[in-house]
Design a protein around this motif. Structure first.
Motif, PDB file in Angstrom:
ATOM      1  N   TYR A 235       8.991   8.389 -12.420  1.00 33.88           N
ATOM      2  CA  TYR A 235       8.603   8.534 -11.007  1.00 33.88           C
ATOM      3  C   TYR A 235       8.814   7.225 -10.251  1.00 33.88           C
ATOM      4  O   TYR A 235       8.080   6.905  -9.331  1.00 33.88           O
ATOM      5  CB  TYR A 235       7.144   8.976 -10.930  1.00 33.88           C
ATOM      6  N   ILE A 236       9.840   6.482 -10.643  1.00 31.81           N
ATOM      7  CA  ILE A 236      10.096   5.178 -10.040  1.00 31.81           C
ATOM      8  C   ILE A 236      10.460   5.292  -8.561  1.00 31.81           C
ATOM      9  O   ILE A 236      10.276   4.358  -7.787  1.00 31.81           O
ATOM     10  CB  ILE A 236      11.205   4.433 -10.828  1.00 31.81           C
ATOM     11  N   GLY A 237      10.942   6.463  -8.147  1.00 32.39           N
ATOM     12  CA  GLY A 237      11.279   6.652  -6.741  1.00 32.39           C
ATOM     13  C   GLY A 237      10.104   6.447  -5.809  1.00 32.39           C
ATOM     14  O   GLY A 237      10.266   5.973  -4.681  1.00 32.39           O
ATOM     15  N   ARG A 238       8.912   6.798  -6.258  1.00 39.16           N
ATOM     16  CA  ARG A 238       7.724   6.579  -5.427  1.00 39.16           C
ATOM     17  C   ARG A 238       7.459   5.091  -5.248  1.00 39.16           C
ATOM     18  O   ARG A 238       7.055   4.641  -4.169  1.00 39.16           O
ATOM     19  CB  ARG A 238       6.514   7.283  -6.037  1.00 39.16           C
ATOM     20  N   SER A 239       7.685   4.319  -6.303  1.00 35.62           N
ATOM     21  CA  SER A 239       7.523   2.871  -6.192  1.00 35.62           C
ATOM     22  C   SER A 239       8.529   2.287  -5.206  1.00 35.62           C
ATOM     23  O   SER A 239       8.191   1.422  -4.380  1.00 35.62           O
ATOM     24  CB  SER A 239       7.691   2.223  -7.567  1.00 35.62           C
ATOM     25  N   ASP A 240       9.775   2.748  -5.277  1.00 36.39           N
ATOM     26  CA  ASP A 240      10.791   2.275  -4.329  1.00 36.39           C
ATOM     27  C   ASP A 240      10.417   2.639  -2.899  1.00 36.39           C
ATOM     28  O   ASP A 240      10.592   1.842  -1.965  1.00 36.39           O
ATOM     29  CB  ASP A 240      12.149   2.891  -4.670  1.00 36.39           C
ATOM     30  N   HIS A 241       9.910   3.848  -2.713  1.00 42.45           N
ATOM     31  CA  HIS A 241       9.516   4.276  -1.370  1.00 42.45           C
ATOM     32  C   HIS A 241       8.411   3.377  -0.821  1.00 42.45           C
ATOM     33  O   HIS A 241       8.474   2.933   0.340  1.00 42.45           O
ATOM     34  CB  HIS A 241       9.059   5.735  -1.403  1.00 42.45           C
ATOM     35  N   ALA A 242       7.397   3.107  -1.655  1.00 42.56           N
ATOM     36  CA  ALA A 242       6.313   2.233  -1.200  1.00 42.56           C
ATOM     37  C   ALA A 242       6.847   0.851  -0.841  1.00 42.56           C
ATOM     38  O   ALA A 242       6.449   0.263   0.172  1.00 42.56           O
ATOM     39  CB  ALA A 242       5.243   2.126  -2.289  1.00 42.56           C
ATOM     40  N   TRP A 243       7.763   0.332  -1.647  1.00 43.82           N
ATOM     41  CA  TRP A 243       8.346  -0.998  -1.398  1.00 43.82           C
ATOM     42  C   TRP A 243       9.071  -1.025  -0.050  1.00 43.82           C
ATOM     43  O   TRP A 243       9.020  -2.028   0.671  1.00 43.82           O
ATOM     44  CB  TRP A 243       9.299  -1.343  -2.531  1.00 43.82           C
ATOM     45  N   ARG A 244       9.708   0.094   0.314  1.00 42.88           N
ATOM     46  CA  ARG A 244      10.457   0.130   1.573  1.00 42.88           C
ATOM     47  C   ARG A 244       9.551   0.268   2.791  1.00 42.88           C
ATOM     48  O   ARG A 244       9.820  -0.320   3.843  1.00 42.88           O
ATOM     49  CB  ARG A 244      11.460   1.287   1.549  1.00 42.88           C
ATOM     50  N   VAL A 245       8.470   1.051   2.680  1.00 44.40           N
ATOM     51  CA  VAL A 245       7.705   1.395   3.887  1.00 44.40           C
ATOM     52  C   VAL A 245       6.397   0.619   4.028  1.00 44.40           C
ATOM     53  O   VAL A 245       5.808   0.624   5.112  1.00 44.40           O
ATOM     54  CB  VAL A 245       7.409   2.912   3.926  1.00 44.40           C
ATOM     55  N   ARG A 246       5.940  -0.049   2.964  1.00 39.98           N
ATOM     56  CA  ARG A 246       4.647  -0.716   3.004  1.00 39.98           C
ATOM     57  C   ARG A 246       4.813  -2.218   2.822  1.00 39.98           C
ATOM     58  O   ARG A 246       5.226  -2.682   1.759  1.00 39.98           O
ATOM     59  CB  ARG A 246       3.743  -0.190   1.877  1.00 39.98           C
ATOM     60  N   PRO A 247       4.472  -3.008   3.814  1.00 43.02           N
ATOM     61  CA  PRO A 247       4.584  -4.466   3.633  1.00 43.02           C
ATOM     62  C   PRO A 247       3.695  -5.004   2.526  1.00 43.02           C
ATOM     63  O   PRO A 247       4.023  -6.010   1.893  1.00 43.02           O
ATOM     64  CB  PRO A 247       4.179  -5.015   5.007  1.00 43.02           C
ATOM     65  N   ASP A 248       2.569  -4.336   2.267  1.00 46.69           N
ATOM     66  CA  ASP A 248       1.668  -4.805   1.219  1.00 46.69           C
ATOM     67  C   ASP A 248       2.196  -4.491  -0.175  1.00 46.69           C
ATOM     68  O   ASP A 248       1.605  -4.940  -1.179  1.00 46.69           O
ATOM     69  CB  ASP A 248       0.274  -4.205   1.390  1.00 46.69           C
ATOM     70  N   ALA A 249       3.281  -3.735  -0.273  1.00 48.54           N
ATOM     71  CA  ALA A 249       3.897  -3.456  -1.569  1.00 48.54           C
ATOM     72  C   ALA A 249       5.125  -4.320  -1.805  1.00 48.54           C
ATOM     73  O   ALA A 249       5.869  -4.082  -2.756  1.00 48.54           O
ATOM     74  CB  ALA A 249       4.288  -1.968  -1.652  1.00 48.54           C
ATOM     75  N   ARG A 250       5.340  -5.341  -0.964  1.00 51.86           N
ATOM     76  CA  ARG A 250       6.541  -6.161  -1.048  1.00 51.86           C
ATOM     77  C   ARG A 250       6.301  -7.455  -1.812  1.00 51.86           C
ATOM     78  O   ARG A 250       6.698  -8.536  -1.386  1.00 51.86           O
ATOM     79  CB  ARG A 250       7.047  -6.502   0.360  1.00 51.86           C
ATOM     80  N   GLY A 251       5.673  -7.351  -2.984  1.00 51.17           N
ATOM     81  CA  GLY A 251       5.445  -8.558  -3.773  1.00 51.17           C
ATOM     82  C   GLY A 251       6.620  -8.952  -4.630  1.00 51.17           C
ATOM     83  O   GLY A 251       6.612 -10.020  -5.248  1.00 51.17           O
ATOM     84  N   CYS A 252       7.634  -8.091  -4.702  1.00 48.85           N
ATOM     85  CA  CYS A 252       8.826  -8.392  -5.492  1.00 48.85           C
ATOM     86  C   CYS A 252      10.034  -8.458  -4.564  1.00 48.85           C
ATOM     87  O   CYS A 252      10.039  -7.858  -3.479  1.00 48.85           O
ATOM     88  CB  CYS A 252       9.041  -7.355  -6.592  1.00 48.85           C
ATOM     89  N   ALA A 253      11.058  -9.143  -4.999  1.00 45.06           N
ATOM     90  CA  ALA A 253      12.194  -9.433  -4.124  1.00 45.06           C
ATOM     91  C   ALA A 253      13.104  -8.235  -3.913  1.00 45.06           C
ATOM     92  O   ALA A 253      13.774  -8.134  -2.875  1.00 45.06           O
ATOM     93  CB  ALA A 253      13.002 -10.600  -4.704  1.00 45.06           C
ATOM     94  N   GLU A 254      13.165  -7.313  -4.856  1.00 47.74           N
ATOM     95  CA  GLU A 254      14.082  -6.183  -4.797  1.00 47.74           C
ATOM     96  C   GLU A 254      13.326  -4.884  -5.006  1.00 47.74           C
ATOM     97  O   GLU A 254      12.169  -4.900  -5.441  1.00 47.74           O
ATOM     98  CB  GLU A 254      15.164  -6.343  -5.874  1.00 47.74           C
ATOM     99  N   PRO A 255      13.953  -3.740  -4.731  1.00 46.45           N
ATOM    100  CA  PRO A 255      13.278  -2.460  -4.992  1.00 46.45           C
ATOM    101  C   PRO A 255      12.835  -2.364  -6.448  1.00 46.45           C
ATOM    102  O   PRO A 255      13.542  -2.818  -7.359  1.00 46.45           O
ATOM    103  CB  PRO A 255      14.361  -1.417  -4.670  1.00 46.45           C
ATOM    104  N   PRO A 256      11.665  -1.806  -6.702  1.00 49.42           N
ATOM    105  CA  PRO A 256      11.135  -1.765  -8.083  1.00 49.42           C
ATOM    106  C   PRO A 256      12.096  -1.169  -9.098  1.00 49.42           C
ATOM    107  O   PRO A 256      12.123  -1.610 -10.255  1.00 49.42           O
ATOM    108  CB  PRO A 256       9.875  -0.923  -7.930  1.00 49.42           C
TER     109      PRO A 256
END
Length: 334
Positions: A235-256
């Protein structure tokens, strides 16, 4: 000459380490937590299994006979696990040295077939760094096994950064293997603490390592996840989605999802379809065989299960052993 078949997920019991914690308050608390997290039926089944598997968890000749029966040429052997992260500094050092020396001696009894992983007290990072160095450079181990959390602290806690740095310097493997489940009584019935809880633990631990930027800071870390990485690749797609739309999920440099191709996963996902999906998500060069030998949640036919996935020959051979040999040997300081 064909590539050897390598099982990256075998276990060793160390009675001498068990004796060190017997009667301590910390171990009593650990057992109490285990009892809360399992039904009486599961506890009884676990005890019976440990009695039944005593020889397979300690005897080199029995282990080699099992490997022969499974069609496995080499096995990576780690502690059962028995990290006991609650231990204070003195006991923690004695435990780690006892376990690491036992793993090294066990593997030395079958040179060329058994390769060892040790343990370090992550609750004491300075000691863990020194013991990791000793395990690799003096005892000849190939890395360490770690659990998914450390007495309430995540593997991604910055306190552990020096351990990951030392692992990078040594080219040492860090094998993430859950031991227990933090969801406790909610999963106590029907062995859910293992069947559902342990994959969840791995998913959470790996997600913290990704989202907090640990893998950005330590890009050469040889991180290997047991049980196919839990539910993360599914279900890694949900992690990628959060990384794209949520600034608080941007702790890593690239999509999860990009970090799945910076770690490795064992193939213990049980079905051909699940293995094909794992390979699709992480790449055939990121998967190694794993049996969880000799426990009942493991498998005794890893090669047949790999072949049933119908992968192309190059991918099949890489997973059967090529990837594991690269992981163990490339950049490793001996």
């Amino acid at each position: 000459m064909s590539t050897p078949v390598v099982d990256f997920h075998g276990h060793l019991a160390v009675p001498e380490a068990d004796a060190l914690v017997a009667g301590t308050g910390g171990f009593a608390a650990e057992l109490a937590a285990e009892q809360r997290a399992h039904s009486p039926e599961s506890l009884a089944a676990n005890r019976a299994q440990l009695r039944r598997l005593a020889g397979r968890l300690t005897d080199v000749d029995v282990r080699l006979a099992d490997l022969d029966a499974m069609g496995v040429d080499l096995q990576v052997v780690g502690p059962m696990p028995m990290h006991h992260y609650w231990a204070g500094p003195g006991l923690a050092v004695r435990l780690a040295r006892t376990v690491n020396e036992a793993v090294a001696a066990h593997c030395a009894a079958a040179p060329g077939r058994l390769h060892g992983l040790g343990t370090v007290p992550l609750q004491h990072p300075d000691l863990a760094v020194a013991l990791l160095d000793q395990a690799v450079t003096e005892l000849g181990l190939y890395g360490i096994s770690v659990s998914t959390s450390v007495e309430g602290h995540e593997l991604a806690d910055p306190a552990h950064d020096d351990v990951w740095l030392k692992a990078e310097e040594l080219g040492a493997v860090v094998f993430v293997h859950p031991w227990g489940c933090s969801l406790g009584e909610r999963l106590a019935s029907n062995y859910l603490g293992n069947t559902v809880g342990q994959p969840t633990e791995t998913t959470v631990a790996l997600s913290h390592l990704i989202f907090t930027g640990v893998l950005d800071r330590f890009p050469r870390l040889k991180l290997v996840a047991a049980h196919g990485g839990g539910y993360l690749p599914t279900y890694i797609g949900r992690s990628d989605h959060a990384w794209r739309v949520r600034p608080d999920a941007r702790g890593c440099a690239e999509p999860p999802s990009s970090y799945l191709r910076r770690m490795w996963f064992d193939a213990l996902v049980y079905t051909p379809r699940a293995l094909r999906h794992l390979v699709e998500e992480v790449g055939a060069d990121r998967v190694v065989l794993g049996t969880d030998h000799p426990f009942d949640m493991g498998v005794t036919d890893p090669v047949a299960r790999l072949d049933a996935a119908g992968l192309d020959p190059a991918a099949r051979d890489a997973i059967a052993g090529g990837n594991a040999l690269d992981l163990l040997l490339k950049g490793h300081v001996r």
